[in-house]
Design an enzyme around this catalytic site. Structure first.
Site, PDB file in Angstrom:
ATOM      1  N   ASP A   1       0.870  -1.182   0.000  1.00  0.00           N
ATOM      2  CA  ASP A   1       0.000   0.000   0.000  1.00  0.00           C
ATOM      3  C   ASP A   1       0.904   1.228   0.000  1.00  0.00           C
ATOM      4  O   ASP A   1       2.116   1.122   0.210  1.00  0.00           O
ATOM      5  CB  ASP A   1      -0.889  -0.004   1.264  1.00  0.00           C
ATOM      6  CG  ASP A   1      -1.804   1.219   1.311  1.00  0.00           C
ATOM      7  OD1 ASP A   1      -2.415   1.543   0.277  1.00  0.00           O
ATOM      8  OD2 ASP A   1      -1.889   1.872   2.369  1.00  0.00           O
ATOM      9  N   SER A   2       0.294   2.402  -0.183  1.00  0.00           N
ATOM     10  CA  SER A   2       1.065   3.643  -0.114  1.00  0.00           C
ATOM     11  C   SER A   2       1.552   3.916   1.308  1.00  0.00           C
ATOM     12  O   SER A   2       2.537   4.617   1.506  1.00  0.00           O
ATOM     13  CB  SER A   2       0.184   4.811  -0.573  1.00  0.00           C
ATOM     14  OG  SER A   2      -0.948   4.904   0.269  1.00  0.00           O
TER      15      SER A   2
ATOM     16  N   GLY B   1      -3.486   8.728  -3.988  1.00  0.00           N
ATOM     17  CA  GLY B   1      -4.821   9.048  -4.505  1.00  0.00           C
ATOM     18  C   GLY B   1      -4.937  10.340  -5.263  1.00  0.00           C
ATOM     19  O   GLY B   1      -5.963  10.601  -5.906  1.00  0.00           O
TER      20      GLY B   1
ATOM     21  N   CYS C   1      -4.194  -1.693  -2.057  1.00  0.00           N
ATOM     22  CA  CYS C   1      -4.351  -0.290  -2.425  1.00  0.00           C
ATOM     23  C   CYS C   1      -5.310  -0.215  -3.603  1.00  0.00           C
ATOM     24  O   CYS C   1      -5.011  -0.713  -4.692  1.00  0.00           O
ATOM     25  CB  CYS C   1      -2.983   0.273  -2.815  1.00  0.00           C
ATOM     26  SG  CYS C   1      -3.104   1.884  -3.598  1.00  0.00           S
TER      27      CYS C   1
ATOM     28  N   THR D   1      -6.214   2.374  -5.287  1.00  0.00           N
ATOM     29  CA  THR D   1      -5.759   3.264  -6.354  1.00  0.00           C
ATOM     30  C   THR D   1      -4.920   2.466  -7.351  1.00  0.00           C
ATOM     31  O   THR D   1      -5.091   2.589  -8.567  1.00  0.00           O
ATOM     32  CB  THR D   1      -4.966   4.441  -5.751  1.00  0.00           C
ATOM     33  OG1 THR D   1      -5.732   5.012  -4.676  1.00  0.00           O
ATOM     34  CG2 THR D   1      -4.693   5.512  -6.783  1.00  0.00           C
TER      35      THR D   1
ATOM     36  N   GLU E   1      -2.957   9.405   7.673  1.00  0.00           N
ATOM     37  CA  GLU E   1      -1.506   9.163   7.725  1.00  0.00           C
ATOM     38  C   GLU E   1      -0.831  10.035   8.783  1.00  0.00           C
ATOM     39  O   GLU E   1       0.042   9.575   9.490  1.00  0.00           O
ATOM     40  CB  GLU E   1      -0.868   9.402   6.351  1.00  0.00           C
ATOM     41  CG  GLU E   1      -1.106   8.268   5.353  1.00  0.00           C
ATOM     42  CD  GLU E   1      -0.323   6.988   5.660  1.00  0.00           C
ATOM     43  OE1 GLU E   1       0.727   7.050   6.310  1.00  0.00           O
ATOM     44  OE2 GLU E   1      -0.788   5.904   5.243  1.00  0.00           O
TER      45      GLU E   1
ATOM     46  N   CYS F   1     -11.044   2.570  -0.398  1.00  0.00           N
ATOM     47  CA  CYS F   1      -9.641   2.909  -0.146  1.00  0.00           C
ATOM     48  C   CYS F   1      -9.294   2.166   1.133  1.00  0.00           C
ATOM     49  O   CYS F   1     -10.062   2.214   2.110  1.00  0.00           O
ATOM     50  CB  CYS F   1      -9.478   4.412   0.051  1.00  0.00           C
ATOM     51  SG  CYS F   1      -7.861   4.860   0.725  1.00  0.00           S
TER      52      CYS F   1
ATOM     53  N   HIS G   1      -7.386   2.689   3.468  1.00  0.00           N
ATOM     54  CA  HIS G   1      -7.266   3.488   4.697  1.00  0.00           C
ATOM     55  C   HIS G   1      -8.636   3.676   5.390  1.00  0.00           C
ATOM     56  O   HIS G   1      -8.683   3.888   6.604  1.00  0.00           O
ATOM     57  CB  HIS G   1      -6.730   4.886   4.383  1.00  0.00           C
ATOM     58  CG  HIS G   1      -5.253   4.952   4.103  1.00  0.00           C
ATOM     59  ND1 HIS G   1      -4.705   4.524   2.921  1.00  0.00           N
ATOM     60  CD2 HIS G   1      -4.220   5.428   4.852  1.00  0.00           C
ATOM     61  CE1 HIS G   1      -3.388   4.727   2.954  1.00  0.00           C
ATOM     62  NE2 HIS G   1      -3.071   5.275   4.109  1.00  0.00           N
TER      63      HIS G   1
HETATM   64  N1  DGL Z   1      -4.826   3.065   0.529  1.00  0.00           N
HETATM   65  C1  DGL Z   1      -4.721   3.290  -0.875  1.00  0.00           C
HETATM   66  C2  DGL Z   1      -6.003   3.057  -1.585  1.00  0.00           C
HETATM   67  O1  DGL Z   1      -6.687   2.116  -1.203  1.00  0.00           O
HETATM   68  C3  DGL Z   1      -3.948   4.522  -1.264  1.00  0.00           C
HETATM   69  C4  DGL Z   1      -4.469   5.803  -0.754  1.00  0.00           C
HETATM   70  C5  DGL Z   1      -3.533   6.970  -1.031  1.00  0.00           C
HETATM   71  O2  DGL Z   1      -2.331   6.828  -0.854  1.00  0.00           O
HETATM   72  O3  DGL Z   1      -4.060   8.012  -1.437  1.00  0.00           O
HETATM   73  O4  DGL Z   1      -6.359   3.689  -2.531  1.00  0.00           O
END
Ligand code: DGL
Length: 267
Positions: free
Chosen positions: A9-10, A42, A72, A74, A147, A179, A181
């Site tokens: 993931d990011s 994102g 992730c 995205t 974050e 997402c 997160h």
């Molecule tokens: N957690 C990721 C997602 O599901 C990336 C979110 C991000 O870094 O903007 O899209």
């Protein structure tokens, strides 16, 4: 056969996938890669996301993995073909899993701006369930907020209320947390929504899709997972990441710093 799962993931969004994985399979061996040097994904362009995906998957190639979980959305929405092309291990995504979990006629999606712009969720859901109404809402503030962790519950509620308004107005019956997160905000989102709106966490479906590769390890319900078999790697800020692991996962892992730039490939 030795099982080892790769998750990327990011940033800390993949924690929600790791949690679901642990709930289903116990403390299995995982490699977690958080690209903190470039979070958030994102708001990045599709070409940036595709290049990053190529770097991540090349790094994971050397890790002798049983499966790669693209934690992730995205990356799922923009670069799944890249991950599938370069991964040695089978690849599992969140968007396919979420579309399989849809059970109503009027669906809302909360996701990053890049995921929403791709229309990947609408396309996949309509492919599996034609006739369903899908409305996608971009939530640019959520990932930076999660974050940094430097925001009060009241501020989160204020922003979330704005994001949820169009979905509630449309009378959606189910909302996909598009997402990884966002499940970290689950209690707050639940409080803000009518009781009959079902929230879908795609990670639940994703880990179920792993059943064909991993044997269920009947972790006693409620047992605290310590993720002792997971190695954590980040591209920046290992100390900050360890703090967040302590906060969200209640663990104090050793976090290894890596560089990905040299792993880029031309495609
Ligand atoms: N957690 C990721 C997602 O599901 C990336 C979110 C991000 O870094 O903007 O899209």
């Amino acid at each position: 056969m030795k099982i080892r799962i790769g998750i990327f993931d990011s940033g800390i969004g993949g924690f929600t996938v790791l949690q679901r994985l642990g709930e289903r399979f116990g403390d299995i061996s995982c490699i977690y890669l958080g690209d903190l040097a470039r979070v958030p994904y994102g708001s990045k362009s599709p070409s940036e996301i595709r290049l990053i995906a190529s770097e991540l998957v090349h790094w994971l190639r050397g890790k002798d993995l049983t499966a790669v979980l693209v934690a992730c959305n995205t990356t799922n929405s923009i670069a799944m073909d890249i991950v599938e092309r370069f991964s040695i291990a089978p690849v599992f995504g969140l968007i396919d899993a979420a579309a399989q979990m849809v059970n109503a006629k009027n669906i809302g999606i909360l996701a990053t701006p890049t995921t929403v712009a791709s229309n990947a969720y609408s396309k996949k859901i309509l492919e599996l369930k034609p006739g369903v109404k899908v409305i996608e809402q971009s939530c640019p503030a959520f990932v930076p907020m999660i974050e940094t962790g430097k925001i009060s519950k009241g501020q989160i509620e204020e922003i979330a209320t704005e994001y949820l308004k169009p979905l509630v107005k449309e009378g959606v019956e189910e909302i996909i947390l598009g997402c990884s997160h966002y499940p970290l905000l689950l209690p707050i989102l639940k409080e803000l929504l009518p009781l009959d709106v079902r929230l879908i966490d795609p990670a639940l479906g994703m880990v179920k899709n792993l059943d064909k590769l991993v044997v269920i390890n009947n972790t006693p319900c409620g047992k605290l997972l310590n993720f002792s078999n997971t190695r954590f790697f980040v591209t920046a800020d290992p100390i900050g990441f360890a703090d967040r692991a302590k906060h969200w996962l209640k663990i104090s892992p050793e976090v290894e710093l890596i560089s990905l730039r040299s792993k880029a490939s031309v495609f």
